[in-house]
Design a protein around this motif. Structure first.
Motif, PDB file in Angstrom:
ATOM      1  N   GLU A   1     -70.866 -27.611  98.617  1.00 46.48           N
ATOM      2  CA  GLU A   1     -69.879 -28.561  99.166  1.00 46.48           C
ATOM      3  C   GLU A   1     -69.432 -29.549  98.089  1.00 46.48           C
ATOM      4  N   LYS A   2     -68.140 -29.643  97.934  1.00 44.39           N
ATOM      5  CA  LYS A   2     -67.494 -30.618  97.054  1.00 44.39           C
ATOM      6  C   LYS A   2     -68.199 -30.763  95.697  1.00 44.39           C
TER       7      LYS A   2
ATOM      8  N   GLY B   1     -65.573 -26.854 100.168  1.00 43.73           N
ATOM      9  CA  GLY B   1     -66.725 -25.969 100.024  1.00 43.73           C
ATOM     10  C   GLY B   1     -66.288 -24.838  99.094  1.00 43.73           C
TER      11      GLY B   1
ATOM     12  N   VAL C   1     -63.314 -22.725 100.823  1.00 47.11           N
ATOM     13  CA  VAL C   1     -63.284 -22.407 102.251  1.00 47.11           C
ATOM     14  C   VAL C   1     -62.224 -23.275 102.918  1.00 47.11           C
TER      15      VAL C   1
ATOM     16  N   ASP D   1     -56.546 -28.426 109.284  1.00 47.73           N
ATOM     17  CA  ASP D   1     -55.935 -27.337 108.518  1.00 47.73           C
ATOM     18  C   ASP D   1     -55.031 -26.568 109.461  1.00 47.73           C
TER      19      ASP D   1
ATOM     20  N   LEU E   1     -61.137 -26.191 112.151  1.00 53.99           N
ATOM     21  CA  LEU E   1     -60.885 -27.590 111.805  1.00 53.99           C
ATOM     22  C   LEU E   1     -59.380 -27.790 111.954  1.00 53.99           C
TER      23      LEU E   1
ATOM     24  N   THR F   1     -71.531 -26.768 105.314  1.00 51.39           N
ATOM     25  CA  THR F   1     -71.655 -25.918 104.118  1.00 51.39           C
ATOM     26  C   THR F   1     -73.115 -25.711 103.724  1.00 51.39           C
TER      27      THR F   1
HETATM   28  C1  G1P Z   1     -64.394 -29.621 105.264  1.00 57.14           C
HETATM   29  C2  G1P Z   1     -65.565 -28.793 104.773  1.00 57.14           C
HETATM   30  C3  G1P Z   1     -65.217 -28.110 103.452  1.00 57.14           C
HETATM   31  C4  G1P Z   1     -63.961 -27.254 103.637  1.00 57.14           C
HETATM   32  C5  G1P Z   1     -62.827 -28.139 104.180  1.00 57.14           C
HETATM   33  C6  G1P Z   1     -61.618 -27.285 104.533  1.00 57.14           C
HETATM   34  O1  G1P Z   1     -64.187 -30.676 104.373  1.00 57.14           O
HETATM   35  O2  G1P Z   1     -66.684 -29.643 104.619  1.00 57.14           O
HETATM   36  O3  G1P Z   1     -66.277 -27.292 103.026  1.00 57.14           O
HETATM   37  O4  G1P Z   1     -63.599 -26.665 102.390  1.00 57.14           O
HETATM   38  O5  G1P Z   1     -63.219 -28.823 105.369  1.00 57.14           O
HETATM   39  O6  G1P Z   1     -60.553 -28.078 104.921  1.00 57.14           O
HETATM   40  P1  G1P Z   1     -63.349 -32.013 104.760  1.00 57.14           P
HETATM   41  O7  G1P Z   1     -61.908 -31.620 104.707  1.00 57.14           O
HETATM   42  O8  G1P Z   1     -63.784 -32.401 106.125  1.00 57.14           O
HETATM   43  O9  G1P Z   1     -63.692 -33.024 103.694  1.00 57.14           O
END
Ligand code: G1P
Length: 281
Positions: free
Chosen positions: A195-196, A173, A207, A135, A132, A235
């Protein structure tokens, strides 16, 4: 053991938090100093041994495709104007050996739905990375390399973990560990992930946006229902897969910037500006 050669990068989001900038520029193309955010993730994956990058994108975000394509006209112009040094910036040599795939996500139904769009490009028993790009993780060795190394030790799926405050668990997560006795060096076996969690988080270990998963995850992704925030969550598929497969987590080494937030994005720019030799010409 087979090398991990594919990485999936979901980049189809609308980037609404960064409007008006993201009206015409994809969020992932916004630069950290002089390099688009998404290129940091692509370089991280390549450094970890990846040969195929699979973007899950939107047909409206052509700038990402243009960025990772050759542009002979520009290359010729740079050569003509004696700007050879710019060529390696615009067209890094490492990218010549990489295949870039683009799969489209036509509806924003969540991260799980985004990853599912790569189904046809990954075999059931093949391990692959998910990054992702929001990050931004800085370390040597990088976090993808750390995941690959953990995979070599365990032959299993690996999640990148970090500690967060209890108040912050609702943004991520959040995992539960199995019995500590079954650790394999720094890799800790995981039993569940939620998740959340709005109440009662199972731990304060979350995570981060780096995963090394087995292709069989797609079977689980096909069966999940809407979860947190009404979305199809990666998740939830991982949690189902954990009932049938070994998953390990590593608390990775590295500095994290959440570039999905304005504060994180600006901090990342300041950090990179301070720590890299930048040519301000
Ligand atoms: C996503 C995932 C989440 C993870 C996170 C990390 O969430 O759904 O499980 O902990 O990325 O950055 P988002 O940031 O898209 O809400």
């Amino acid at each position: 053991m087979k090398h991990v050669t594919k990485a999936v990068l979901p980049v189809a989001g609308l980037g609404t938090r960064f409007l008006p900038a993201t009206k015409s520029i994809p969020k992932e193309m916004m630069p950290i100093v002089d390099t688009p955010l998404v290129e940091y993730a692509v370089r991280e994956a390549i450094e970890a041994g990846v040969k195929e990058i699979i973007f899950i994108t939107s047909p409206t975000k052509k700038a990402i495709e243009a960025h990772f394509s050759k542009n002979q006209e520009l290359e010729n112009l740079l050569k003509k104007s004696n700007k050879e040094s710019c060529i390696s910036k615009a067209f890094p040599k490492e990218f010549d050996e990489i295949t870039f795939h683009y799969a489209y996500q036509y509806e924003q139904l969540g991260l799980g739905h985004a990853v599912l769009q790569a189904n046809h490009l990954i075999d059931q028993d093949e391990f692959f990375l998910i990054l992702l790009a929001d990050d931004l993780l800085i370390n040597e060795p990088n976090v993808c390399k750390q995941l690959v190394e953990a995979h070599h030790k365990t032959s299993s799926s690996i999640l990148a973990l970090n500690k967060v405050s209890t108040e912050e668990t609702k943004k991520y997560g959040v995992i539960s560990f199995k019995d500590k006795a079954s650790d394999i060096s720094n890799c800790k076996p995981l039993s569940a992930i939620v998740e959340k969690p709005q109440t009662n988080p199972p731990s304060n270990i979350a995570v981060t946006g780096r995963y090394l998963l087995k292709g069989s995850i797609f079977n689980y992704l096909k069966n999940i229902k809407e979860g947190a925030q009404g979305e199809l969550q990666l998740t939830d598929a991982i949690n189902l897969a954990m009932q049938d497969n070994n998953f390990f987590g590593i608390e990775y080494e590295g500095i994290k910037f959440d570039c999905g937030s304005k504060e994180g994005f600006i901090r990342a720019n300041l950090h990179v500006a301070k720590t890299q030799k930048i040519n301000y010409e």
